[in-house]
Write a protein that holds these residues in place. Structure first.
Motif, short mmCIF file in Angstrom:
data_model
loop_
_atom_site.label_atom_id
_atom_site.label_comp_id
_atom_site.label_asym_id
_atom_site.label_seq_id
_atom_site.Cartn_x
_atom_site.Cartn_y
_atom_site.Cartn_z
N ASP A 86 0.84 -1.21 0.00
CA ASP A 86 0.00 0.00 0.00
C ASP A 86 0.87 1.26 0.00
OD1 ASP A 86 -2.38 -1.36 -0.05
OD2 ASP A 86 -2.74 -1.24 2.10
N TYR A 110 -8.78 -3.54 -6.99
CA TYR A 110 -8.40 -3.13 -5.64
C TYR A 110 -8.91 -1.70 -5.41
CZ TYR A 110 -5.28 -2.65 -1.58
OH TYR A 110 -4.76 -2.49 -0.32
N ALA A 154 -7.87 -8.52 -8.11
CA ALA A 154 -8.62 -8.69 -6.86
C ALA A 154 -9.80 -7.73 -6.91
CB ALA A 154 -7.72 -8.36 -5.68
N SER A 208 2.65 -9.60 2.55
CA SER A 208 1.46 -9.79 3.37
C SER A 208 0.70 -11.08 3.10
CB SER A 208 0.49 -8.62 3.16
OG SER A 208 1.07 -7.42 3.56
N ILE A 218 5.42 -5.06 4.85
CA ILE A 218 6.53 -4.97 3.90
C ILE A 218 6.00 -5.17 2.49
CG2 ILE A 218 8.80 -5.84 3.19
CD1 ILE A 218 9.09 -7.07 5.98
C1 LIG Z 1 -3.40 -6.99 -0.19
C2 LIG Z 1 -3.22 -6.15 -1.40
C3 LIG Z 1 -2.35 -5.05 -1.42
C4 LIG Z 1 -1.73 -4.47 -0.18
O1 LIG Z 1 -0.96 -5.27 0.52
P1 LIG Z 1 -0.03 -4.74 1.68
O2 LIG Z 1 -0.47 -5.49 2.88
O3 LIG Z 1 -0.17 -3.25 1.84
O4 LIG Z 1 1.33 -5.13 1.21
C5 LIG Z 1 -2.15 -4.39 -2.61
N1 LIG Z 1 -2.79 -4.75 -3.73
C6 LIG Z 1 -3.66 -5.77 -3.74
C7 LIG Z 1 -4.34 -6.12 -5.01
C8 LIG Z 1 -3.91 -6.49 -2.57
O5 LIG Z 1 -4.81 -7.47 -2.58
#
Ligand SMILES: *Cc1c(COP(=O)(O)O)cnc(C)c1O
Length: 354
Positions: A86, A110, A154, A208, A218
């Motif tokens: 993020d 997202y 996603a 993550s 991270i």
């Molecule tokens: C989970 C996710 C992120 C963010 O993940 P972080 O926990 O901030 O590293 C970014 N993009 C998508 C598509 C996600 O599903």
């Protein structure tokens, strides 16, 4: 509030993260990994010297960046680390999307992309996914200020092969194209192998999901040294010390343990494939997920009601009350045991509703 003060405030509609209940529930709502991080991460945590916390961390996060560079066989100057993807993506929006022309990303994707675009006042347009929830690549072949999409996407879980990604890159030589690969480890080939051939490509990944470290925050971007330099210039104009000492040490350990990583990813993929079969038996429809979650709907039952029912049973999944996806649930792949409990609850619901 005084309206003159109000006029001077930047107002934004924030991203809404999934619920993080602090009591013990079956948590299948934010795509976390059900398995613990690699053993080396625990060791690094135990060996943390609290006395050192008086010092600022290494602003270049060199230990982590070096481990990633070695892992991918790229230069250290090709990697940018941040506080979860993020943070990396927010920096990318600020750095690379600086045009009066609209940035393009899918209508169903997202939901943070739209929030960053609004925050930074970046114009954007959202081409529609097709009926099967696939990106229509031709929609990205027009003039724009930049392109971003997740692959796999996603919350749809749909993965596109590399030649598809390459077509979008090749049609957009004059803008930066960001491929958000939060779930690629569960899917297939990464666009990383294209970075030498496309100077407009940024690949973003995270610890993550596949590396079980959502709580550590991270993420990283991989690209050519020139684009990474621009990203660093913006970061150092914003907050030099984004990565704390502990996440740098733990992140480096996680990267070094390839075997553990591959084992947990494989287990999750196996559970996912089994879960698809179970969902099918219950009459659910879903896209062919290549992620650690399944995006499913039941033709006869309302997703909002199913969501509430599961929540009452302490099983958390994700549901969005938004156009086109209102009848879907996004179900994270947990352990086999957690999934058994989900299916137990679903069977009871479908049985009683009949
Ligand atoms: C989970 C996710 C992120 C963010 O993940 P972080 O926990 O901030 O590293 C970014 N993009 C998508 C598509 C996600 O599903």
């Amino acid at each position: 509030m005084n309206t003159k003060i109000m006029d001077k405030i930047r107002k934004v509609e924030p991203y809404v993260p999934g619920e993080q209940p602090q009591n013990k529930v079956i948590k299948l709502n934010t795509n976390e990994n059900p398995y613990p991080p690699a053993p080396g991460v625990k060791r690094a945590l135990r060996e943390t010297d609290a006395d050192r916390l008086r010092l600022y961390p290494d602003p270049s996060a060199d230990k982590l960046v070096s481990a990633l560079a070695e892992y991918y066989g790229v230069g250290k100057d090709q990697i940018f680390a941040g506080v979860g993807s993020d943070d990396v993506l927010a920096m990318c929006f600020l750095t690379f999307f600086h045009s009066p022309k609209p940035v393009l990303f899918p209508d169903i994707t997202y939901s943070f992309y739209k929030v960053w675009a609004e925050l930074y006042r970046i114009p954007y347009e959202c081409p529609k996914l097709d009926q099967a929830f696939r990106i229509v690549k031709e929609d990205y072949y027009r003039e724009n200020g930049g392109v971003i999409f997740p692959n796999p996407n996603a919350p749809t879980a749909v993965y596109e092969e590399l030649d598809f990604v390459e077509d979008i890159l090749a049609h957009n030589p004059d803008v930066v194209v960001i491929v958000d690969e939060a779930y690629v480890d569960f899917a297939g080939k990464s666009a990383l192998e294209l970075i030498d051939r496309y100077e407009n490509l940024i690949v973003v990944q995270t610890f993550s999901k596949s590396r079980s470290m959502a709580g550590m925050r991270i993420g990283y971007a991989v690209s050519n040294p020139a684009l990474i330099q621009y990203l660093n210039d913006v970061k150092y104009s914003f907050n030099s010390y984004t990565m704390n000492q502990i996440s740098v040490a733990c992140g480096a350990e996680a990267v070094k343990d390839r075997e553990y990583f591959e084992k947990t990813v494989k287990t999750i993929v196996e559970t996912r494939e089994w879960a698809k079969g179970e969902l099918k038996k219950l009459g659910f429809c879903f896209t062919d997920s290549k992620t650690n979650f399944i995006f499913a709907k039941h033709p006869e039952y309302d997703a909002g009601e199913l969501f509430s029912y599961l929540k009452k049973k302490d099983i958390y999944v994700r549901h969005w009350d938004s156009e086109r996806i209102r009848q879907y649930l996004r179900i994270t792949i947990g352990t086999r045991e957690e999934m058994e409990q989900l299916f137990f609850a679903l069977r009871a619901y479908l049985h009683n509703a009949r």
